[in-house]
Design an enzyme around this catalytic site. Structure first.
Site, PDB file in Angstrom:
ATOM      1  N   VAL A 205       0.689  -1.169  -0.040  1.00 57.20           N
ATOM      2  CA  VAL A 205       0.011  -0.226  -0.253  1.00 57.20           C
ATOM      3  C   VAL A 205       0.851   1.261  -0.071  1.00 57.20           C
ATOM      4  CG1 VAL A 205      -1.730   1.291   1.154  1.00 57.20           C
ATOM      5  CG2 VAL A 205      -1.626  -1.289   1.552  1.00 57.20           C
ATOM      6  N   HIS A 206       0.867   2.117  -0.964  1.00 57.44           N
ATOM      7  CA  HIS A 206       1.527   3.381  -1.049  1.00 57.44           C
ATOM      8  C   HIS A 206       0.896   4.483  -1.741  1.00 57.44           C
ATOM      9  CE1 HIS A 206       2.913   2.081  -4.800  1.00 57.44           C
ATOM     10  NE2 HIS A 206       3.025   3.410  -5.020  1.00 57.44           N
ATOM     11  N   ARG A 207      -0.203   4.375  -2.329  1.00 57.74           N
ATOM     12  CA  ARG A 207      -1.067   5.189  -3.060  1.00 57.74           C
ATOM     13  C   ARG A 207      -1.361   6.535  -2.266  1.00 57.74           C
ATOM     14  NH1 ARG A 207       0.345   5.347  -7.833  1.00 57.74           N
ATOM     15  NH2 ARG A 207       0.332   3.044  -7.905  1.00 57.74           N
ATOM     16  N   ASP A 286      -2.430  -1.143  -3.977  1.00 60.06           N
ATOM     17  CA  ASP A 286      -2.750  -0.410  -4.713  1.00 60.06           C
ATOM     18  C   ASP A 286      -2.034   0.243  -5.617  1.00 60.06           C
ATOM     19  OD1 ASP A 286      -1.053   0.786  -3.149  1.00 60.06           O
ATOM     20  OD2 ASP A 286      -2.227   2.104  -1.873  1.00 60.06           O
TER      21      ASP A 286
END
Ligand code: UD1
Ligand code: UDP
Length: 368
Positions: A205-207, A286
């Site tokens: 997850v990094h969006r 994501d």
């Protein structure tokens, strides 16, 4: 011939790694690293593992708000793009701030611009990547599209450059890495996953739209709690610094760490990452790149977004969009299975000859 590549972030390096040696077979190739990513695990490790020569320039811009980061790249790139340092074309990759800044400075300096991974659209302007892509496409002379959808997007927008469907560089690199380099990876041993092959979930997850929202991150973490504590599912989570910083700031990191089956690790290099992906049961992410890689390796993908640029993976039934709603994530991870068991019947990302196609177009066009 003299070409330059402007890169700055992890996904740029993976694409560069897939095309660098092909470019060097017909041209001098100057690599300009903007310094957008600077941690060893987000930057140098990719150059080492993918055998990319050390950058000729590192602009060391570091992190910052987008206007400042992009401005600093432009300021430091301009002297390199001077009159005495002429390039036949400048290559930019994907949709990061470095991509847009590289395309803008090259176009303003009078160089041809080639955009690799052109034409993708999520039609969601809240994503910082969407404006980067649109602007880079409209500044480019050569637009190398990974998919038919990307090509059609560009036709609809009447971009002025030459549009070519080349397929996606991830086909070239992912299978190569899986076959030649993954066998030497020891990541499954070191994370004690050898007995859990095909049973654990790989998560990233990094969006920006997720990691800047307390509500979204709380909802994702709650899904982890249910899957890990109630359903006993092992989740391996190489965590991006943006995400760990945010979770620590809003005091959610400890809650994630308390999930008894969630293994939080620092970001891993590309070889270890593909090794982890290959043996996973499903991917929850994501990431843009990971949706493609999961498809190419036949791993079902649960995407923590409301939309995706990789629409073909959804149409193929290999990828499902859940957004960040806890119930949808839990259901997709524990119940959903891809509609079709055989992935990639249709080569939606091309046949793995993208680097060669780019070579053939650039050599023909630029030697005129
Ligand atoms: C960038 C790209 C995104 C891509 C992602 C891949 C943009 C707008 N976003 O997002 O499209 O999917 O890279 O990973 O270009 N940080 C570190 N160490 C680093 C780099 C960053 O700790 O080496 C931290 C900093 O706190 C920084 C934050 O991560 O503020 C975000 O970094 P940034 O490069 O702005 O965006 P990414 O989220 O990495
Ligand atoms: N990746 C990696 N190590 C990690 C997480 C991701 O090597 O710990 C790879 C991933 O396989 C992908 C690339 O990094 O090919 C870029 O992915 P990221 O999710 O950072 O960016 P995006 O594709 O969303 O822009």
């Amino acid at each position: 011939m003299k070409l330059a590549s402007v890169v700055g972030a992890r996904p740029n390096f993976v694409k560069l790694g897939a095309v660098d040696s092909t470019i060097r077979s017909f041209s001098e190739h100057i690599i300009i690293h903007t310094g957008q990513h600077y941690d060893y695990r987000l930057s140098e490790i990719f150059f080492k593992e993918l055998d990319i020569p050390k950058p000729d320039f590192n602009l060391e811009v570091g992190s910052g708000p987008p206007g400042v980061q992009i401005g600093n790249i432009l300021k430091k790139l301009q002297p390199i793009f001077s009159k005495d340092n002429k390039f036949d074309a400048v290559l930019v990759y994907g949709d990061t701030n470095s991509t847009f800044a590289g395309a803008l400075c090259a176009a303003k300096s009078g160089f041809m611009v080639a955009h690799i991974e052109a034409g993708l659209r999520s039609f969601d302007r809240r994503m910082p990547e969407e404006t980067n892509r649109i602007l880079a496409d409209h500044l480019s002379d050569y637009l190398f599209c990974p998919t038919m959808a990307a090509l059609n997007n560009l036709r609809r927008e009447h971009v002025s450059g030459r549009i070519v469907r080349t397929g996606d560089l991830s086909v070239d690199i992912v299978r190569n890495v899986a076959k030649k380099l993954v066998p030497s990876s020891t990541i499954l041993d070191s994370l004690e996953l050898n007995d859990l092959k095909g049973q654990y979930v790989l998560m990233t997850v990094h969006r920006a739209e997720n990691t800047s929202s307390l509500e979204s991150m709380e909802s994702i973490i709650h899904a982890c709690e249910i899957l890990s504590n109630r359903e006993g599912l092992k989740i391996v989570f190489p965590i991006h610094p943006r995400t760990s910083n945010f979770l620590k700031r809003v005091k959610l990191f400890a809650r994630l760490r308390q999930c008894k089956n969630v293994k939080i690790v620092k970001p891993v290099g590309y070889i270890d990452f593909i090794a982890l992906l290959l043996q996973s049961k499903k991917v929850v992410t994501d990431s843009g790149g990971l949706q493609k890689e999961a498809y190419l390796l036949g791993i079902p993908c649960v995407t923590l977004r409301e939309n995706t640029e990789w629409v073909e993976t959804i149409q193929a039934g290999a990828n499902i969009l859940t957004g960040t709603r806890t119930s949808l994530i839990v259901k997709a991870v524990s119940e959903w299975m891809p509609r079709r068991p055989t992935f990639n019947r249709k080569a939606i990302f091309g046949k793995g000859d993208t680097a060669d196609m780019i070579k053939s177009i650039l050599t023909k066009e630029l030697s005129r």
